[in-house]
Design a protein around this motif. Structure first.
Motif, PDB file in Angstrom:
ATOM      1  N   ALA A 146       0.915  -1.126  -0.200  1.00  0.00           N
ATOM      2  CA  ALA A 146       0.175   0.170   0.197  1.00  0.00           C
ATOM      3  C   ALA A 146       0.758   1.201  -0.186  1.00  0.00           C
ATOM      4  O   ALA A 146       0.365   2.261  -0.507  1.00  0.00           O
ATOM      5  N   ASP A 147       1.935   1.436   0.632  1.00  0.00           N
ATOM      6  CA  ASP A 147       2.951   2.481   0.701  1.00  0.00           C
ATOM      7  C   ASP A 147       3.877   2.510  -0.653  1.00  0.00           C
ATOM      8  O   ASP A 147       4.816   3.421  -0.412  1.00  0.00           O
ATOM      9  N   GLY A 148       3.673   1.483  -1.479  1.00  0.00           N
ATOM     10  CA  GLY A 148       4.498   1.675  -2.539  1.00  0.00           C
ATOM     11  C   GLY A 148       5.715   0.827  -2.481  1.00  0.00           C
ATOM     12  O   GLY A 148       6.606   0.804  -3.497  1.00  0.00           O
ATOM     13  N   THR A 149       6.033   0.212  -1.467  1.00  0.00           N
ATOM     14  CA  THR A 149       7.195  -0.559  -1.231  1.00  0.00           C
ATOM     15  C   THR A 149       7.246  -2.166  -1.854  1.00  0.00           C
ATOM     16  O   THR A 149       5.963  -2.539  -2.202  1.00  0.00           O
ATOM     17  N   ILE A 150       8.413  -2.653  -2.064  1.00  0.00           N
ATOM     18  CA  ILE A 150       8.322  -4.017  -2.487  1.00  0.00           C
ATOM     19  C   ILE A 150       8.912  -5.060  -1.611  1.00  0.00           C
ATOM     20  O   ILE A 150       9.820  -4.678  -0.889  1.00  0.00           O
ATOM     21  N   THR A 151       8.107  -6.218  -1.330  1.00  0.00           N
ATOM     22  CA  THR A 151       8.537  -7.203  -0.394  1.00  0.00           C
ATOM     23  C   THR A 151       9.101  -8.371  -1.320  1.00  0.00           C
ATOM     24  O   THR A 151       9.064  -8.500  -2.604  1.00  0.00           O
ATOM     25  N   ILE A 152      10.188  -9.065  -0.442  1.00  0.00           N
ATOM     26  CA  ILE A 152      10.789 -10.156  -1.238  1.00  0.00           C
ATOM     27  C   ILE A 152       9.912 -11.348  -1.463  1.00  0.00           C
ATOM     28  O   ILE A 152       9.951 -11.983  -2.613  1.00  0.00           O
ATOM     29  N   GLU A 153       8.723 -11.400  -0.726  1.00  0.00           N
ATOM     30  CA  GLU A 153       7.620 -12.274  -1.139  1.00  0.00           C
ATOM     31  C   GLU A 153       7.057 -11.887  -2.571  1.00  0.00           C
ATOM     32  O   GLU A 153       6.902 -13.169  -3.106  1.00  0.00           O
ATOM     33  N   ALA A 154       6.762 -10.946  -2.667  1.00  0.00           N
ATOM     34  CA  ALA A 154       5.995 -10.358  -3.846  1.00  0.00           C
ATOM     35  C   ALA A 154       7.170 -10.936  -4.847  1.00  0.00           C
ATOM     36  O   ALA A 154       6.721 -11.146  -6.192  1.00  0.00           O
ATOM     37  N   ALA A 155       8.313 -10.385  -4.799  1.00  0.00           N
ATOM     38  CA  ALA A 155       9.189 -10.733  -5.892  1.00  0.00           C
ATOM     39  C   ALA A 155       9.637 -12.296  -6.253  1.00  0.00           C
ATOM     40  O   ALA A 155       9.399 -12.746  -7.468  1.00  0.00           O
ATOM     41  N   GLU A 156       9.436 -13.088  -4.954  1.00  0.00           N
ATOM     42  CA  GLU A 156       9.527 -14.295  -5.341  1.00  0.00           C
ATOM     43  C   GLU A 156       8.312 -14.835  -5.994  1.00  0.00           C
ATOM     44  O   GLU A 156       8.317 -16.316  -6.753  1.00  0.00           O
ATOM     45  N   GLN A 157       7.143 -14.482  -5.799  1.00  0.00           N
ATOM     46  CA  GLN A 157       5.829 -14.886  -6.390  1.00  0.00           C
ATOM     47  C   GLN A 157       6.040 -14.587  -7.968  1.00  0.00           C
ATOM     48  O   GLN A 157       5.028 -15.222  -8.861  1.00  0.00           O
ATOM     49  N   THR A 158       6.574 -13.280  -8.206  1.00  0.00           N
ATOM     50  CA  THR A 158       6.617 -12.793  -9.673  1.00  0.00           C
ATOM     51  C   THR A 158       7.690 -13.367 -10.428  1.00  0.00           C
ATOM     52  O   THR A 158       7.474 -13.798 -11.687  1.00  0.00           O
ATOM     53  N   ILE A 159       8.905 -13.665 -10.074  1.00  0.00           N
ATOM     54  CA  ILE A 159       9.985 -13.887 -10.679  1.00  0.00           C
ATOM     55  C   ILE A 159       9.802 -15.482 -10.968  1.00  0.00           C
ATOM     56  O   ILE A 159       9.800 -16.287  -9.905  1.00  0.00           O
ATOM     57  N   THR A 160      10.123 -16.061 -12.309  1.00  0.00           N
ATOM     58  CA  THR A 160      10.005 -17.574 -12.261  1.00  0.00           C
ATOM     59  C   THR A 160      11.123 -17.786 -13.198  1.00  0.00           C
ATOM     60  O   THR A 160      11.930 -17.010 -13.675  1.00  0.00           O
ATOM     61  N   PRO A 161      11.308 -19.219 -13.473  1.00  0.00           N
ATOM     62  CA  PRO A 161      12.407 -19.838 -14.333  1.00  0.00           C
ATOM     63  C   PRO A 161      12.459 -18.934 -15.870  1.00  0.00           C
ATOM     64  O   PRO A 161      13.407 -19.220 -16.539  1.00  0.00           O
ATOM     65  N   ASN A 162      11.178 -18.519 -16.231  1.00  0.00           N
ATOM     66  CA  ASN A 162      11.147 -17.757 -17.550  1.00  0.00           C
ATOM     67  C   ASN A 162      11.431 -16.500 -17.411  1.00  0.00           C
ATOM     68  O   ASN A 162      11.542 -15.752 -18.473  1.00  0.00           O
ATOM     69  N   THR A 163      11.891 -15.861 -16.458  1.00  0.00           N
ATOM     70  CA  THR A 163      12.124 -14.558 -16.160  1.00  0.00           C
ATOM     71  C   THR A 163      13.702 -14.699 -16.589  1.00  0.00           C
ATOM     72  O   THR A 163      14.649 -14.954 -16.172  1.00  0.00           O
ATOM     73  N   LYS A 164      13.839 -13.680 -17.603  1.00  0.00           N
ATOM     74  CA  LYS A 164      15.243 -13.667 -17.919  1.00  0.00           C
ATOM     75  C   LYS A 164      15.927 -12.269 -17.696  1.00  0.00           C
ATOM     76  O   LYS A 164      17.129 -11.966 -17.536  1.00  0.00           O
ATOM     77  N   LEU A 165      15.250 -11.100 -17.321  1.00  0.00           N
ATOM     78  CA  LEU A 165      15.728  -9.905 -17.004  1.00  0.00           C
ATOM     79  C   LEU A 165      14.725  -9.428 -15.785  1.00  0.00           C
ATOM     80  O   LEU A 165      13.505  -9.371 -15.942  1.00  0.00           O
ATOM     81  N   VAL A 166      15.518  -8.734 -14.763  1.00  0.00           N
ATOM     82  CA  VAL A 166      14.555  -7.928 -13.729  1.00  0.00           C
ATOM     83  C   VAL A 166      15.275  -6.503 -13.936  1.00  0.00           C
ATOM     84  O   VAL A 166      16.354  -6.679 -13.742  1.00  0.00           O
TER      85      VAL A 166
END
Length: 407
Positions: A146-166
């Motif tokens: 809600a405050d615009g920050t990013i959590t490690i948990e959200a990153a882990e759920q979004t980044i997959t083996p198909n993710t080539k670049l972040v």
């Protein structure tokens, strides 16, 4: 550190604007330059102006030594392994576009993923939009709190083996939030991707260590860290840069040229075609010397005190909306109910106070915040509590003025 003494080293700050002493609170857009940087650039033009890497005469040698000496200063400043990993560019935008055009379009394809966030500055968003369109990759966003920050948990759920670049900003230019880029880089590498860090708002304020972060690419600009405009840096791991093709062609970046084919110079020069930004690089080296003479830890502590002082004072003003988390870098983005941020910035300017108003090149984030525009006060090593006091006084005066106008 003594901000009042440091302020004296910045000639531009010793002036009045609209009959008031200048209070410069827009360093996140561009910082002011100390006399040491100004004199270093002037000395180059006065004493040894020449092109680099080409002539064997004395001026050419001195210019080359200054230019490559600045590269070594950048290398140590961000703790890169080798000078081959430091590419001089026009700025953060050019650096990020170089990665998007050279690396992404060569090594990312249909079915792959590019992951970014809604917090990003346009220069770390639009290049990836275009890269995804050009390659057929899917563009994904890490969900925000809600405050615009990013959590490690959200990153882990979004980044997959198909993710080539972040690609992610180290520090938000709107919220001041400091993102966990080191931890996210681990997630990216575990999934086989590369990590790109936009450090435009980080390099001037906190220690950036590319080996500790273990990012694959990192970009920042000189003009936000007491250096000249028109100079920036792209750091890239040597193994990746060696696989990448140049995106600009011409003199100085070539090895051999035949009628129908050419070969490129070794790193870093294959990415620096034409006459490079010599004075800018030398000026950036002087800015790094200046920052390190004060100390990034001292700068960070000073800004933390200022932003805490400012936020405490702002919260006492009725109708004040502050965006972002409590823990942040040295800026405050806000709105005053009933006053458009452009009107606010205009009135503050009549009091000699310079702030930024608008969408801050972050329109997707503005939509997330449900704001068409915001005001931003950003602090640097030359600001003091007296500057904050002047800002608060002017905000109260502005609020009273608009309240009377519309009452």
């Amino acid at each position: 550190m003594n901000a009042k003494e440091i302020r004296k080293l910045f000639p531009i700050l010793n002036q009045e604007v609209n009959g008031h002493p200048l209070v410069y609170l827009d360093s996140a857009a561009t910082s002011q330059k100390p006399v040491q940087v100004i004199e270093t650039i002037e000395r180059y033009y006065r004493e040894y102006n020449s092109n680099v890497h080409r002539g064997v005469h004395t001026l050419g040698t001195r210019a080359t030594d200054g230019y490559e000496g600045a590269r070594e200063k950048v290398r140590t400043f961000i703790n890169a392994r080798a000078m081959e990993e430091i590419i001089f560019t026009r700025g953060t935008t050019t650096s990020l576009n170089l990665v998007a055009q050279s690396y992404a379009r060569s090594f990312i394809g249909e079915g792959d993923e590019i992951v970014i966030t809604q917090v990003e500055h346009h220069s770390n968003l639009i290049p990836w939009q275009q890269a995804a369109k050009a390659t057929g990759a899917t563009l994904k966003y890490i969900p925000l709190q809600a405050d615009g920050t990013i959590t490690i948990e959200a990153a882990e759920q979004t980044i997959t083996p198909n993710t080539k670049l972040v690609a992610m900003g180290y520090v938000s230019n709107v919220l001041g939030s400091i993102n966990p880029v080191k931890e996210i880089a681990r997630i990216v590498h575990r999934n086989g991707g590369v990590m790109v860090v936009d450090a435009a708002q980080a390099a001037p304020h906190i220690k950036v260590d590319v080996q500790d972060i273990d990012c694959d690419f990192l970009a920042f600009s000189g003009h936000k860290m007491a250096g000249p405009t028109g100079i920036g840096v792209l750091y890239g791991k040597q193994s990746l840069l060696e696989k990448m093709e140049p995106v600009e062609y011409g003199g100085e970046m070539i090895d051999f040229v035949e009628l129908y084919d050419s070969t490129w110079k070794e790193l870093p020069w294959k990415f620096e075609g034409g006459t490079p930004i010599i004075a800018g690089a030398i000026g950036l080296g002087a800015a790094i010397d200046f920052i390190e003479s004060i100390g990034l830890d001292e700068i960070r502590e000073h800004e933390h005190k200022l932003v805490t002082y400012a936020m405490d004072a702002m919260r006492s003003i009725d109708g004040m909306v502050i965006y972002g988390p409590e823990e942040r870098s040295g800026l405050v983005t806000f709105n005053v109910e009933g006053v458009h941020p452009h009107d606010l910035a205009t009135v503050l300017d009549t009091e000699g106070i310079a702030i930024r108003a608008g969408h801050h090149c972050a329109q997707p984030l503005m939509k997330f915040l449900n704001a068409s525009a915001t005001a931003r006060a950003s602090f640097y090593l030359y600001n003091s509590e007296e500057d904050v006091d002047a800002l608060i006084k002017a905000l109260l005066k502005t609020k009273e003025y608009f309240g009377n106008v519309f009452s």
